[in-house]
Design an enzyme around this catalytic site. Structure first.
Site, PDB file in Angstrom:
ATOM      1  N   LYS A  28      26.589  29.105 108.683  1.00  0.00           N
ATOM      2  CA  LYS A  28      25.161  29.090 109.003  1.00  0.00           C
ATOM      3  C   LYS A  28      24.648  30.527 109.003  1.00  0.00           C
ATOM      4  CE  LYS A  28      21.808  27.804 112.545  1.00  0.00           C
ATOM      5  NZ  LYS A  28      21.536  26.977 113.726  1.00  0.00           N
TER       6      LYS A  28
ATOM      7  N   LYS B 165      24.270  26.163 105.546  1.00  0.00           N
ATOM      8  CA  LYS B 165      22.870  26.139 105.975  1.00  0.00           C
ATOM      9  C   LYS B 165      22.287  27.537 105.942  1.00  0.00           C
ATOM     10  CE  LYS B 165      20.174  25.081 110.053  1.00  0.00           C
ATOM     11  NZ  LYS B 165      20.200  24.903 111.482  1.00  0.00           N
TER      12      LYS B 165
END
Ligand code: PBG
Length: 333
Positions: A202, A256
């Protein structure tokens, strides 16, 4: 890698593009409604169950509204919903106790969804930001995000979510060691079948802006998340993080944001061959929806953007377009 490629005119690539039927037969990757995870925002703050201004078409829902969304997902064939709470600011503290309250908003929504549509898989978010007075995913002391103390809090939060009936836990906080700690606690506390979809890679991204509006964290956040989320300039580190989270007991991993990081999706899938997901985040939704609603792009960009994730090796995609995409794709098997 391409052993026998005939030369022109023996090879004419356009032969297989001539009709829709021939194109269908030659198609390598396909998007199905079964690839979609639908993130929704829940709230019990009066009046907050409204459209998120920076995410046109996305509304926060009451707990009852979340149950209705689950029924809609079931009707559309969407297999999973992911919950994000917009917490009453009065419940946000520096110790974040509301995060592991068995009756907090998210846990009540899990139960309501399970009662309304038991076949829908429910994913929850494990991170402290919706409950944190300063907007961070971890506990803060003297301006420093504490790792190990945060992991202890996340374990309590994860257990409360498992207890409420979550099928998949999504640790989105990027603390070190949280997957192993959660997995051990789930095993020890009678939740061996609860899955962990780790937000393994992420990045510290500006594409999360509209999400922070949606959960009411924008105003609260002091500083940025760069000491725990990844540097967008890194790629090898993503592979190492995925290896680490798998070793600690993650069942699935996530990259992400999505579209600007498709190279990472491909590297992860090639390196590990594990269930790999991408999150097409709020800013990606906002930019596509903004352009579509202004007539600058045709709405075909929605499915094209989602198909790109399949081509990049993803098994599924978290996307705010889920219900709209599902309506176009049909409830496929
Ligand atoms: C926070 C969290 C974020 C998102 C999911 N969980 C925002 C952040 O890290 O600041 C972003 C999702 C999106 O932008 O759609 N734990």
């Amino acid at each position: 890698m391409i052993p026998t490629q005939a030369a022109f005119p023996a090879a004419r690539f356009r032969r297989q593009r001539r009709t829709a039927a021939l194109r269908d037969l030659a198609q390598e990757h396909r998007l199905s409604v079964k690839d979609l995870i639908w993130p929704i925002f829940v709230t019990d703050v009066p009046g907050a169950d409204a459209e998120v201004p920076s995410m046109p078409g996305v509304t926060r829902r009451t707990v009852d509204g979340a149950a209705r969304a689950a029924e809609e997902a079931a009707r559309l064939g969407i297999p999973a919903i992911c919950l994000f709470p917009y917490t009453d600011p009065a419940l946000k503290t520096e110790a974040c106790e509301e995060a592991w309250n068995p009756d907090n908003l998210s846990n009540r929504a899990v139960r309501a969804i399970k009662a309304a549509a038991p076949e829908i898989a429910v994913m929850t978010d494990v991170a402290l930001d919706p409950y944190n007075a300063n907007g961070h995913d971890g506990l803060v002391k003297d301006g420093v995000i504490l790792n190990d103390e945060t992991v202890e809090a996340l374990v309590k939060m994860a257990l409360a979510q498992a207890e409420a009936g979550a099928d998949i836990l999504g640790p989105s906080d990027m603390m070190d060691g949280r997957i192993g700690a959660m997995r051990a606690a789930l095993e020890a506390q009678g939740h061996p079948d609860v899955a962990i979809l780790s937000y393994a890679a992420k990045y510290a991204s500006a594409f999360y802006g509209p999400f922070r509006d949606a959960v009411g964290a924008s105003g609260a956040l002091k500083g940025d998340k760069k000491t725990y989320q990844m540097n967008p300039g890194n790629s090898d580190e993503a592979v190492r993080l995925v290896a680490r989270d798998l070793a600690e007991g993650a069942d699935m991993v996530m990259v992400k944001p999505g579209m600007p990081y498709l190279d990472i999706c491909r590297r992860v899938k090639d390196a590990f061959g594990v269930p790999t997901y991408a999150y097409q985040v709020s800013g990606e939704y906002a930019m596509l929806t903004g352009a579509i609603r202004n007539g600058w792009l045709r709405d075909e960009v929605m499915l094209e953007s989602l198909l790109g994730f399949k081509r990049a090796g993803c098994d599924g995609i978290l996307t705010y377009f889920a219900p709209e995409a599902a309506a176009v794709l049909g409830p496929a098997g």
